[in-house]
Design an enzyme around this catalytic site. Structure first.
Site, PDB file in Angstrom:
ATOM      1  N   ASP A 175       8.654  33.020 -30.492  1.00 31.56           N
ATOM      2  CA  ASP A 175       8.360  32.930 -29.228  1.00 31.56           C
ATOM      3  C   ASP A 175       6.868  32.516 -28.721  1.00 31.56           C
ATOM      4  O   ASP A 175       6.549  32.751 -27.625  1.00 31.56           O
ATOM      5  CB  ASP A 175       8.843  34.008 -28.102  1.00 31.56           C
ATOM      6  CG  ASP A 175       9.013  33.370 -26.629  1.00 31.56           C
ATOM      7  OD1 ASP A 175       9.059  32.202 -26.414  1.00 31.56           O
ATOM      8  OD2 ASP A 175       9.101  34.409 -25.770  1.00 31.56           O
ATOM      9  N   HIS A 178       7.659  27.322 -28.919  1.00 35.94           N
ATOM     10  CA  HIS A 178       7.525  26.501 -27.723  1.00 35.94           C
ATOM     11  C   HIS A 178       6.058  25.664 -28.390  1.00 35.94           C
ATOM     12  O   HIS A 178       4.978  26.102 -28.633  1.00 35.94           O
ATOM     13  CB  HIS A 178       6.867  27.145 -26.440  1.00 35.94           C
ATOM     14  CG  HIS A 178       7.947  28.051 -25.979  1.00 35.94           C
ATOM     15  ND1 HIS A 178       8.929  27.442 -25.041  1.00 35.94           N
ATOM     16  CD2 HIS A 178       8.174  29.573 -26.321  1.00 35.94           C
ATOM     17  CE1 HIS A 178       9.768  28.404 -24.828  1.00 35.94           C
ATOM     18  NE2 HIS A 178       9.532  29.364 -25.589  1.00 35.94           N
ATOM     19  N   HIS A 232      18.189  32.981 -23.075  1.00 37.83           N
ATOM     20  CA  HIS A 232      17.207  33.601 -22.473  1.00 37.83           C
ATOM     21  C   HIS A 232      17.926  34.743 -21.798  1.00 37.83           C
ATOM     22  O   HIS A 232      18.871  34.392 -20.732  1.00 37.83           O
ATOM     23  CB  HIS A 232      16.364  33.098 -21.707  1.00 37.83           C
ATOM     24  CG  HIS A 232      15.497  33.734 -20.954  1.00 37.83           C
ATOM     25  ND1 HIS A 232      14.047  33.767 -21.551  1.00 37.83           N
ATOM     26  CD2 HIS A 232      15.402  34.933 -20.246  1.00 37.83           C
ATOM     27  CE1 HIS A 232      13.197  34.817 -20.611  1.00 37.83           C
ATOM     28  NE2 HIS A 232      14.252  35.583 -20.018  1.00 37.83           N
ATOM     29  N   LYS A 268      20.141  25.540 -25.701  1.00 36.00           N
ATOM     30  CA  LYS A 268      19.484  26.538 -25.070  1.00 36.00           C
ATOM     31  C   LYS A 268      19.800  26.644 -23.676  1.00 36.00           C
ATOM     32  O   LYS A 268      19.786  25.994 -22.792  1.00 36.00           O
ATOM     33  CB  LYS A 268      17.954  26.221 -25.062  1.00 36.00           C
ATOM     34  CG  LYS A 268      17.020  27.501 -24.550  1.00 36.00           C
ATOM     35  CD  LYS A 268      17.043  28.699 -25.375  1.00 36.00           C
ATOM     36  CE  LYS A 268      16.291  29.956 -24.627  1.00 36.00           C
ATOM     37  NZ  LYS A 268      15.119  30.135 -24.875  1.00 36.00           N
ATOM     38  N   ARG A 284       5.253  22.774 -26.399  1.00 35.84           N
ATOM     39  CA  ARG A 284       4.842  22.038 -25.347  1.00 35.84           C
ATOM     40  C   ARG A 284       4.623  20.477 -25.871  1.00 35.84           C
ATOM     41  O   ARG A 284       5.445  19.948 -26.673  1.00 35.84           O
ATOM     42  CB  ARG A 284       3.524  22.322 -24.895  1.00 35.84           C
ATOM     43  CG  ARG A 284       3.418  24.043 -24.860  1.00 35.84           C
ATOM     44  CD  ARG A 284       4.397  24.523 -23.942  1.00 35.84           C
ATOM     45  NE  ARG A 284       4.050  25.906 -23.516  1.00 35.84           N
ATOM     46  CZ  ARG A 284       4.886  26.815 -23.262  1.00 35.84           C
ATOM     47  NH1 ARG A 284       6.366  26.333 -23.069  1.00 35.84           N
ATOM     48  NH2 ARG A 284       4.762  28.172 -22.899  1.00 35.84           N
ATOM     49  N   HIS A 338      12.276  30.445 -32.916  1.00 35.48           N
ATOM     50  CA  HIS A 338      11.999  30.264 -31.398  1.00 35.48           C
ATOM     51  C   HIS A 338      10.611  29.791 -31.203  1.00 35.48           C
ATOM     52  O   HIS A 338       9.900  30.663 -31.169  1.00 35.48           O
ATOM     53  CB  HIS A 338      12.320  31.578 -30.671  1.00 35.48           C
ATOM     54  CG  HIS A 338      12.210  31.456 -29.368  1.00 35.48           C
ATOM     55  ND1 HIS A 338      13.080  32.073 -28.239  1.00 35.48           N
ATOM     56  CD2 HIS A 338      11.238  31.012 -28.343  1.00 35.48           C
ATOM     57  CE1 HIS A 338      12.881  31.813 -27.335  1.00 35.48           C
ATOM     58  NE2 HIS A 338      11.621  31.412 -27.285  1.00 35.48           N
ATOM     59  N   HIS A 349      14.565  36.737 -28.191  1.00 36.58           N
ATOM     60  CA  HIS A 349      13.694  37.814 -27.925  1.00 36.58           C
ATOM     61  C   HIS A 349      14.089  38.840 -27.324  1.00 36.58           C
ATOM     62  O   HIS A 349      13.824  39.192 -26.226  1.00 36.58           O
ATOM     63  CB  HIS A 349      12.463  36.900 -27.413  1.00 36.58           C
ATOM     64  CG  HIS A 349      12.915  36.188 -25.998  1.00 36.58           C
ATOM     65  ND1 HIS A 349      13.809  36.384 -24.904  1.00 36.58           N
ATOM     66  CD2 HIS A 349      12.368  35.043 -25.483  1.00 36.58           C
ATOM     67  CE1 HIS A 349      13.896  35.492 -24.264  1.00 36.58           C
ATOM     68  NE2 HIS A 349      13.015  34.488 -24.338  1.00 36.58           N
TER      69      HIS A 349
HETATM   70  N1  LIG Z   1       8.452  33.889 -23.267  1.00 38.30           N
HETATM   71  C1  LIG Z   1       7.482  33.647 -22.272  1.00 38.30           C
HETATM   72  O1  LIG Z   1       7.238  34.325 -21.771  1.00 38.30           O
HETATM   73  N2  LIG Z   1       7.730  32.335 -21.952  1.00 38.30           N
HETATM   74  C2  LIG Z   1       8.102  31.171 -22.387  1.00 38.30           C
HETATM   75  C3  LIG Z   1       9.563  30.923 -22.082  1.00 38.30           C
HETATM   76  C4  LIG Z   1      10.580  31.946 -22.616  1.00 38.30           C
HETATM   77  O2  LIG Z   1      10.715  31.853 -23.728  1.00 38.30           O
HETATM   78  O3  LIG Z   1      11.303  32.682 -21.817  1.00 38.30           O
HETATM   79  C5  LIG Z   1       7.486  29.846 -22.057  1.00 38.30           C
HETATM   80  O4  LIG Z   1       7.878  28.842 -22.251  1.00 38.30           O
HETATM   81  O5  LIG Z   1       6.101  30.042 -21.699  1.00 38.30           O
HETATM   82 ZN   LIG Z   2      10.432  31.309 -25.520  1.00 38.68          ZN
HETATM   83 ZN   LIG Z   3      12.794  33.082 -23.129  1.00 39.87          ZN
END
Ligand SMILES: NC(=O)N[C@@H](CC(=O)O)C(=O)O
Ligand SMILES: [Zn+2]
Ligand SMILES: [Zn+2]
Length: 347
Positions: A246, A16, A136, A99, A18, A14, A174
């Protein structure tokens, strides 16, 4: 005596990364991982196989030559997603999972699902094709307290979906509660990712002595008993639980604000933190399962061929407190304890 542990190269289930300047700044920090499930909540979101393929190319272009991280792409499920498109993208090897964001639950989730009945045919097609669904797991009902939103999601959304489509393979992303641990432990065809930060912080870290925006993420960290339940699950050796950091970078400007956004940036120091956490719980022998073996087993993929070595030294492992992304700075997650575990790449 120097302590060390050698692990199959870990994966991040998991992540991110960007896009644009942020992607360029953060991608290399996940370089110790073999593979990562890449979250599709860009603006606009990754909705089609073609968009996922072009995002994968941008990620590969952002990685330094010596980094072998393999991005595993996902599609963002909406109420208008066509089952056939998604199954084709999976068959073409472009995506590894889909997702589901309840609309409004978290960062960039506005295009997510409001009416779960509408996605039922897509979920049936995914079950048939063996495509995992990453969720989520929080309800968005304003009447539900934010600390209860994961537990209520299990009863109102997750369990009904699993009963309606029992063959669907689900990852509860998460998890933050004992309720999440209990639900996943008691069922089949389900796994859960656990983040680095939820093993370390509880809700006091966010709120005691002032509001600490860099500890704010979603699902929000819960009370200490829940953190301890997550530690127990992660260090238990139960293959249903695996690492999904995450890691979710945001500009400091957006976090340190009257309405600070959710997400902790843990990519740079995750493996050092996890080694300390597992050592503290006298479970270093369970770290490889959590970080390197259980995820591939759930996703029905081979484990990575090579290894990394974690070495505990007398000198602290050096990590930046901030990184720069274009004109912005991003704060790296501070676990609140010194990190002596160094990551040595053995590729
Ligand atoms: N976990 C978070 O607090 N933020 C994640 C989104 C997510 O995974 O829910 C994000 O994209 O910033
Ligand atoms: Zn996330
Ligand atoms: Zn999430």
């Amino acid at each position: 005596m120097t302590k060390s542990v050698t692990l199959r190269r870990p994966d991040d289930w998991h992540l991110h990364l960007r896009d644009g300047a942020m992607l360029a700044a953060v991608a290399a920090y996940s370089g110790h991982f073999g593979r990562a499930i890449i979250m599709p909540n860009l603006v606009p979101p990754v909705l089609t196989g073609a968009q996922a393929a072009s995002y994968r190319d941008r990620i590969l272009a952002a990685l330094p030559e010596n980094v072998t991280l393999r991005p595993l792409m996902t599609l963002y499920l909406t109420e208008t997603t066509e089952a056939a498109d998604l199954v084709q993208a999976h068959r073409d090897g472009i995506i590894s999972a889909v997702k589901l964001y309840p609309a409004g639950a978290t960062t960039n989730s506005a295009s997510g699902v409001r009416d779960f009945a509408k996605v039922r045919p897509v979920l049936e097609a995914m079950a048939e094709a063996g495509i995992p669904l990453c969720m989520h797991g929080e309800v968005t009902d304003p009447a539900v307290d934010i600390f209860d939103r994961e537990a209520v999601f299990i009863d109102r959304v997750l369990d009904p979906i699993r009963r309606a489509v029992p063959a669907l393979r689900v990852v509860m992303e998460h998890i933050t509660t004992q309720d999440g641990v209990d639900y996943v432990s008691a069922n089949d065809n389900i796994g859960a990712t656990i983040t680095t930060h939820h093993l370390v912080i509880n809700r006091n870290h966010i709120l005691v002595g002032g509001i600490r925006p860099h500890y704010y993420c979603l699902p929000v960290a819960k009370r200490e008993t829940h953190r301890l339940a997550l530690r127990k699950a992660a260090t238990s050796g139960d293959p249903r639980f695996f690492l999904g950091t995450d890691s979710a970078p945001h500009p400091d400007r957006a976090k340190e604000s009257a309405c600070g956004c959710a997400g902790c940036f843990t990519a740079p120091n995750t493996m050092s933190i996890l080694a300390q956490v597992f050592e503290d719980d006298v479970a270093l022998d369970k770290l490889e399962g959590f970080a390197s073996l259980h995820g591939p087993a759930f996703y029905r993929m081979p484990v990575n061929d090579d290894t990394i070595r974690l070495v505990k030294r007398d000198t602290p492992a050096a990590y930046p407190t901030h990184i720069t992304a274009g004109d912005e700075t991003v704060t790296v997650f501070d676990p609140g304890f010194p990190l002596y575990w160094h990551v040595e790449d053995q590729a």
